[in-house]
Design an enzyme around this catalytic site. Sequence first.
Site, PDB file in Angstrom:
ATOM      1  N   GLN A   3       0.855  -1.202   0.000  1.00 53.42           N
ATOM      2  CA  GLN A   3       0.000   0.000   0.000  1.00 53.42           C
ATOM      3  C   GLN A   3       0.885   1.243   0.000  1.00 53.42           C
ATOM      4  OE1 GLN A   3      -2.097   0.527   3.713  1.00 53.42           O
ATOM      5  NE2 GLN A   3      -3.719   1.722   2.764  1.00 53.42           N
ATOM      6  N   GLY A   4       0.888   1.982  -1.086  1.00 54.66           N
ATOM      7  CA  GLY A   4       1.732   3.185  -1.200  1.00 54.66           C
ATOM      8  C   GLY A   4       0.943   4.451  -0.962  1.00 54.66           C
ATOM      9  N   TYR A   5       0.585   4.697   0.284  1.00 51.71           N
ATOM     10  CA  TYR A   5      -0.157   5.913   0.646  1.00 51.71           C
ATOM     11  C   TYR A   5       0.781   6.936   1.314  1.00 51.71           C
ATOM     12  CZ  TYR A   5      -5.057   4.176   0.170  1.00 51.71           C
ATOM     13  OH  TYR A   5      -6.276   3.732  -0.287  1.00 51.71           O
ATOM     14  N   SER A   6       1.289   6.573   2.523  1.00 50.46           N
ATOM     15  CA  SER A   6       1.958   7.562   3.371  1.00 50.46           C
ATOM     16  C   SER A   6       3.235   8.091   2.742  1.00 50.46           C
ATOM     17  CB  SER A   6       2.321   6.929   4.722  1.00 50.46           C
ATOM     18  OG  SER A   6       1.182   6.388   5.327  1.00 50.46           O
ATOM     19  N   SER A  46       4.571  -1.167   4.114  1.00 52.96           N
ATOM     20  CA  SER A  46       4.749  -2.520   4.669  1.00 52.96           C
ATOM     21  C   SER A  46       4.929  -3.534   3.551  1.00 52.96           C
ATOM     22  CB  SER A  46       3.528  -2.917   5.499  1.00 52.96           C
ATOM     23  OG  SER A  46       3.364  -2.030   6.575  1.00 52.96           O
ATOM     24  N   GLU A  48      -9.751  -1.346   5.176  1.00 51.51           N
ATOM     25  CA  GLU A  48      -8.630  -1.600   6.094  1.00 51.51           C
ATOM     26  C   GLU A  48      -9.078  -1.542   7.549  1.00 51.51           C
ATOM     27  OE1 GLU A  48      -5.241   0.942   5.443  1.00 51.51           O
ATOM     28  OE2 GLU A  48      -4.004  -0.160   6.870  1.00 51.51           O
ATOM     29  N   SER A  75      -4.456   6.746  12.813  1.00 54.15           N
ATOM     30  CA  SER A  75      -4.203   6.726  14.264  1.00 54.15           C
ATOM     31  C   SER A  75      -5.527   6.768  15.041  1.00 54.15           C
ATOM     32  CB  SER A  75      -3.333   7.925  14.656  1.00 54.15           C
ATOM     33  OG  SER A  75      -4.096   9.111  14.533  1.00 54.15           O
ATOM     34  N   ASN A  76      -5.442   6.407  16.329  1.00 56.28           N
ATOM     35  CA  ASN A  76      -6.664   6.411  17.147  1.00 56.28           C
ATOM     36  C   ASN A  76      -7.266   7.814  17.263  1.00 56.28           C
ATOM     37  OD1 ASN A  76      -6.478   3.689  17.512  1.00 56.28           O
ATOM     38  ND2 ASN A  76      -6.712   3.762  19.732  1.00 56.28           N
TER      39      ASN A  76
END
Length: 393
Positions: A131-134, A166, A249, A372-373
């Site tokens: 997954q190439g997002y961030s 990842s 996700e 994130s939460n």
Amino acid sequence: MDLRFTPEEEAFRKEARAYLDDLLHGEFAGIRGRGGPGDEHALFDERLAWERRLGADGWTCVGWPTEHGGRGLPLHLQVLWYEEYARAGGPGRVGHIGEGLLGPTLIHFGAEHLQRRFLPAIVAGEELWAQGYSEPDAGSDLANIQTRAVLDGDEWVIDGQKVWTSWATTSDWAFVLCRTDRDAPKHKGISYLLVPMRQAGVEIRPINQITGTSEFNEVFFSGARTSADLVVGEVNGGWRVAMGTLAFERGASTLGQQFGFLSEFAELLDEARRRGRTSDPLVRQRLASAWSRLEIMRWNTLRMLTNADRPELGREAFISKLFWARLHRDLGELAVDVLGLDGLVCDGPPYELSPAQQRFLYTRADTIYGGSNEVQRNIIGERGLGLPAEPKV
Ligand SMILES: Cc1cc2nc3c(=O)[nH]c(=O)nc-3n(C[C@H](O)[C@H](O)[C@H](O)COP(=O)(O)OP(=O)(O)OC[C@H]3O[C@@H](n4cnc5c(N)ncnc54)[C@H](O)[C@@H]3O)c2cc1C
């Protein structure tokens, strides 16, 4: 509300259990329980063979529609499958990004030629995905991505940098968010491209993590290329598709992982008993609390599914990521605390981390990845409860 399983469901459970037990105590016994958090590089080739075996036997992508190569299982049977998988000590799946994230995205948003080209290879475990997002300046503020793609004849040419990608080193392909119109407003000029990872224009640099492993990586694109038609959704309309993937996700695709926590707890309890730690009232209290929260997670999942005549989880699922991420992080802390002073040192040399230490360190990431939460709380506030949106800077 009737939460008991029907005879048909119990028959399915039996079939799944027999299949898994047969292989994981036979041909694939060596990978039973391997490849989990902090152990993600373990026995990769063997786990790839396992992925392909599951695919050949019809046990990958069990929730996908049959016309796309899945089993078309409703959510409640998927839950049974994941429970059985965890109970049998099924290893960490190498194909889960394709199965849980890209596959559902292609099924919902992808053109037919993309579905035909990519879905069968995910089902068969023949192609693995990242997954190439961030990016360094685009995490929670994902729309800030700067990696750009420009059309050159019948190919996109991609330049930029992704981070925290990842399993990039073992992936054949990545779905990559790229800026394709630099003049459009932030959310409007993004496209969702499918990019082959094994090419000269892609450089992958593993990041050493505190666990000693490198699940995630920096990925540099320098003139990387992909075919012009490998775009999911509209050109410049990738934001909507990207949000769809994130919903997958954070939703049903984590069911498998959640049920893995039950076997982690069982190991933890065994360890506490072996060490006589269950007579410590504070340890007992935390064990009881962890067990209760695992039960709440399970019942809440079942509660969501009893309403689920619809194919996707509803807004109740928004709390799920928040709940399991915090629970799993606490389980990681408890795993080392049960070891007492032994939890603070490594056996050495070579000073390798114990499984409990790996788990403790890895679970720090649970409240960050997949959003994130804090960001998840914003989603609950805005989309779940209809509160006013947070002020935009
Ligand atoms: C183990 C792991 C695996 C990952 N795998 C991948 C992957 O495969 N592919 C990929 O693309 N990415 C991956 N990520 C990246 C992950 O999606 C990002 O780390 C996450 O979205 C947070 O972004 P950030 O790290 O840039 O933190 P930031 O966005 O910089 O956030 C920093 C802090 O600020 C808080 N914050 C930010 N904005 C708000 C807000 N609006 N309101 C309240 N608080 C806020 C955050 O909660 C956080 O505490 C992975 C991350 C981890 C830890």
